[in-house]
Design an enzyme around this catalytic site. Structure first.
Site, PDB file in Angstrom:
ATOM      1  N   GLY A 143       0.789  -1.230   0.000  1.00  0.00           N
ATOM      2  CA  GLY A 143       0.000   0.000   0.000  1.00  0.00           C
ATOM      3  C   GLY A 143       0.814   1.268   0.000  1.00  0.00           C
ATOM      4  N   ARG A 144       2.114   1.184   0.362  1.00  0.00           N
ATOM      5  CA  ARG A 144       2.966   2.367   0.312  1.00  0.00           C
ATOM      6  C   ARG A 144       3.215   2.776  -1.145  1.00  0.00           C
ATOM      7  NH1 ARG A 144       6.032   0.207   4.884  1.00  0.00           N
ATOM      8  NH2 ARG A 144       6.064   1.738   6.581  1.00  0.00           N
TER       9      ARG A 144
ATOM     10  N   LEU B 289       8.216   0.330  -2.591  1.00  0.00           N
ATOM     11  CA  LEU B 289       8.418  -1.011  -2.046  1.00  0.00           C
ATOM     12  C   LEU B 289       9.489  -0.976  -0.952  1.00  0.00           C
ATOM     13  CD1 LEU B 289       8.463  -2.908  -5.469  1.00  0.00           C
ATOM     14  CD2 LEU B 289       6.582  -2.893  -3.807  1.00  0.00           C
TER      15      LEU B 289
ATOM     16  N   THR C 124       8.981  -1.201   6.058  1.00  0.00           N
ATOM     17  CA  THR C 124       9.560  -0.347   7.099  1.00  0.00           C
ATOM     18  C   THR C 124      11.070  -0.237   6.944  1.00  0.00           C
ATOM     19  OG1 THR C 124       7.813  -0.806   8.705  1.00  0.00           O
ATOM     20  CG2 THR C 124       9.953  -0.149   9.586  1.00  0.00           C
TER      21      THR C 124
ATOM     22  N   GLY D 113      17.131   0.088  23.974  1.00  0.00           N
ATOM     23  CA  GLY D 113      17.324  -1.006  23.035  1.00  0.00           C
ATOM     24  C   GLY D 113      18.018  -0.518  21.782  1.00  0.00           C
TER      25      GLY D 113
ATOM     26  N   GLU E 231      15.519   4.052  30.924  1.00  0.00           N
ATOM     27  CA  GLU E 231      15.256   2.627  30.694  1.00  0.00           C
ATOM     28  C   GLU E 231      14.643   1.982  31.931  1.00  0.00           C
ATOM     29  OE1 GLU E 231      14.841  -1.173  29.853  1.00  0.00           O
ATOM     30  OE2 GLU E 231      15.401   0.239  28.269  1.00  0.00           O
TER      31      GLU E 231
ATOM     32  N   THR F 175      10.379   1.871  22.720  1.00  0.00           N
ATOM     33  CA  THR F 175      10.053   0.786  23.655  1.00  0.00           C
ATOM     34  C   THR F 175       9.666  -0.497  22.938  1.00  0.00           C
ATOM     35  OG1 THR F 175       7.836   1.755  23.807  1.00  0.00           O
ATOM     36  CG2 THR F 175       9.395   2.296  25.555  1.00  0.00           C
TER      37      THR F 175
ATOM     38  N   ALA G 196      15.258  -7.851  10.201  1.00  0.00           N
ATOM     39  CA  ALA G 196      15.019  -7.919   8.759  1.00  0.00           C
ATOM     40  C   ALA G 196      15.606  -9.188   8.158  1.00  0.00           C
ATOM     41  CB  ALA G 196      15.612  -6.686   8.078  1.00  0.00           C
TER      42      ALA G 196
ATOM     43  N   HIS H  21      46.535  -9.796   7.294  1.00  0.00           N
ATOM     44  CA  HIS H  21      47.045  -8.754   8.191  1.00  0.00           C
ATOM     45  C   HIS H  21      47.355  -7.514   7.370  1.00  0.00           C
ATOM     46  CE1 HIS H  21      49.268  -6.892  11.467  1.00  0.00           C
ATOM     47  NE2 HIS H  21      50.230  -6.628  10.586  1.00  0.00           N
TER      48      HIS H  21
END
Length: 461
Positions: free
Chosen positions: A34-35, A38, A41, A178, A199, A267, A316, A440
């Site tokens: 619907g956004r 693509l 979030t 978090g 927190e 939160t 994700a 290294h």
């Protein structure tokens, strides 16, 4: 075309990956979103834009604190916030257009609009109903708040609002220590904001290894963030230009208040399944999450679910793994996800990454284990780039030497952790890592040294 082998609802990392994998396996596939773009979030208002701001603000930090040490003299750069947001938006655009290209390449139909499932085998988008042999729900999650705190995305913001503030605030209170709160708190602290984190628990990043968490808080405090732990937020009063955060200290039940220009509510997140019609279908739920079996099937035949809307960590890459595996199951193959080897990363500076068991979990399980630890102060590359803070910690079975978990705080931790993920996937021992030649000078040598520390001892410490 109104009939598909598979319709995926949601185009976030889980959804778009499931759609692409299904198309690769020969299934006629569509994806509902619907956004306007693509990517869900993660690409639009989460992982990708936050990493852009973390990168930009870290470059400012380097210019202000380390350039002169390297002989790079000159006036420190000023912050053009509008341009930084434009850069962030450009990054979003590049990534979301990339997913659109992949859809076209794999002949996946984008069904634009918000979807619902009126009955098994059917998906409704707008006024059109499509037939599907299988349906994957990949609708992700949304920010959650706490009682007494109302998010207006202006003064009291979620991670979404924090990505597009009209100006850099002078003072910000972050509720929750978090991943999201500490990443966004770091961004604004580097930009000059006074950041205070409140927190409820007595430690930051409570699910991480305790030793890492303790070191992480010390480093963030050194960077200018301040912390109030063991504090229960009672409410937030949003005024015209600022807010007041009321909290109660759990240790003595005392009341306190703190002012801020912006309050970031970090939160946690909760599954987003609104409007799908799952209740009417009789899809079993568990505390807001869709209940699934080991192959991501719901109790309604033909309907599957993956990602943040089901049980497990809201990551994700976890959703991506489930998307691929679920598509393979639907195509008649044997999709599998090893939930014991899913890394987690915090993209602050230094980065923090972990995989497998923590030391606390091994103690609680009564597992005999050994610890191999190596500080980045003993790593030549890290010292050369002012990144000697932190360490690599490997936990291995005391008898078999099999790697049980690893925890890294330091430069490129989010990339270094994958060497250990691969090792764990193949059931490797700490000695296997210790015997593998590492180039290294690289940060990855610290991983080898930690593995050596599980045996006879590290070389450079």
């Amino acid at each position: 075309m109104s009939q598909y082998d598979l319709i995926v609802i949601g185009s976030g990392p889980g959804g778009y990956v499931a759609a692409i994998r299904a198309a690769q396996l020969g299934l006629k596939t569509a994806c509902v979103e619907g956004r306007e773009t693509l990517g869900g979030t993660c690409l639009n208002i989460g992982c990708i834009p936050s990493k852009a701001l973390l990168h930009a603000s870290h470059q400012l930090h380097e210019a202000e604190h380390n350039f002169a040490k390297m002989g790079l003299k000159g006036k420190s750069p000023s912050v053009d916030w509008k341009q930084m947001l434009a850069y962030k938006d450009d990054v979003i655009g590049q990534n979301t257009k990339g997913i659109e290209f992949l859809f076209k390449k794999n002949k996946i139909h984008w069904l634009k609009g918000w979807g619902s499932i009126p009955e098994a085998g059917k998906v409704k988008v707008g006024d059109t109903t499509y037939d599907a042999k299988s349906i994957i729900v990949a609708t992700g999650s949304e920010p959650s708040s706490i009682p007494g705190v109302e998010i207006d995305e202006k003064i009291v913001v979620s991670s979404t609002g924090a990505l597009e503030l009209p100006k850099v605030p002078k003072k910000m209170v972050v509720i929750g220590a978090g991943v999201i709160g500490l990443e966004m708190g770091s961004v604004y602290a580097r930009l000059g904001t006074e950041v205070h984190v409140v927190e409820y628990l007595d430690t930051i990043t409570p699910t991480m290894d305790a030793e890492v968490s303790k070191q992480f808080q010390k480093l963030l405090t050194k960077q200018g963030l301040s912390f109030t732990l063991g504090a229960a937020v009672q409410g937030v009063e949003a005024l015209k230009t600022k807010a007041k955060v009321a909290y109660k200290l759990r240790k003595d039940d005392s009341d306190h208040e703190i002012d801020a220009d912006v309050v970031l509510v970090a939160t946690g997140r909760k599954p987003f399944t609104d409007g799908l019609g799952l209740d009417a279908l009789g899809v079993e739920m568990n505390r807001g999450q869709i209940r699934t079996d080991a192959q991501w099937r719901t109790n309604v035949p033909g309907i599957y679910a993956i990602g943040d809307c089901i049980a497990g960590p809201m990551l994700a890459h976890k959703a991506e793994d489930e998307g691929m595996a679920c598509a393979e199951v639907i195509a008649g193959k044997h999709g599998h996800v090893n939930y014991g080897v899913i890394p987690s990363v915090i993209y602050t500076h230094p980065e923090v990454a972990s995989v497998g068991a923590t030391e606390q979990e091994l103690k609680e399980a009564g597992r005999a284990y050994k610890v191999g630890k190596f500080s980045f102060m003993g790593n030549g590359r890290a010292k050369a780039v002012f990144a000697g803070d932190g360490f690599v910690k490997i936990l291995a079975d005391k008898d078999t030497d099999r790697i049980l978990g690893a925890h890294i705080i330091g430069p490129m931790a989010g990339d270094l952790i994958h060497e250990i993920c691969v090792a764990m996937e193949f059931g490797a021992s700490a000695e296997d890592l210790a015997l593998t030649c590492h180039a290294h000078p690289t940060f990855s040598e610290a991983v080898r040294e930690a593995a050596l520390a599980c045996g006879d001892g590290a070389i450079h410490m």
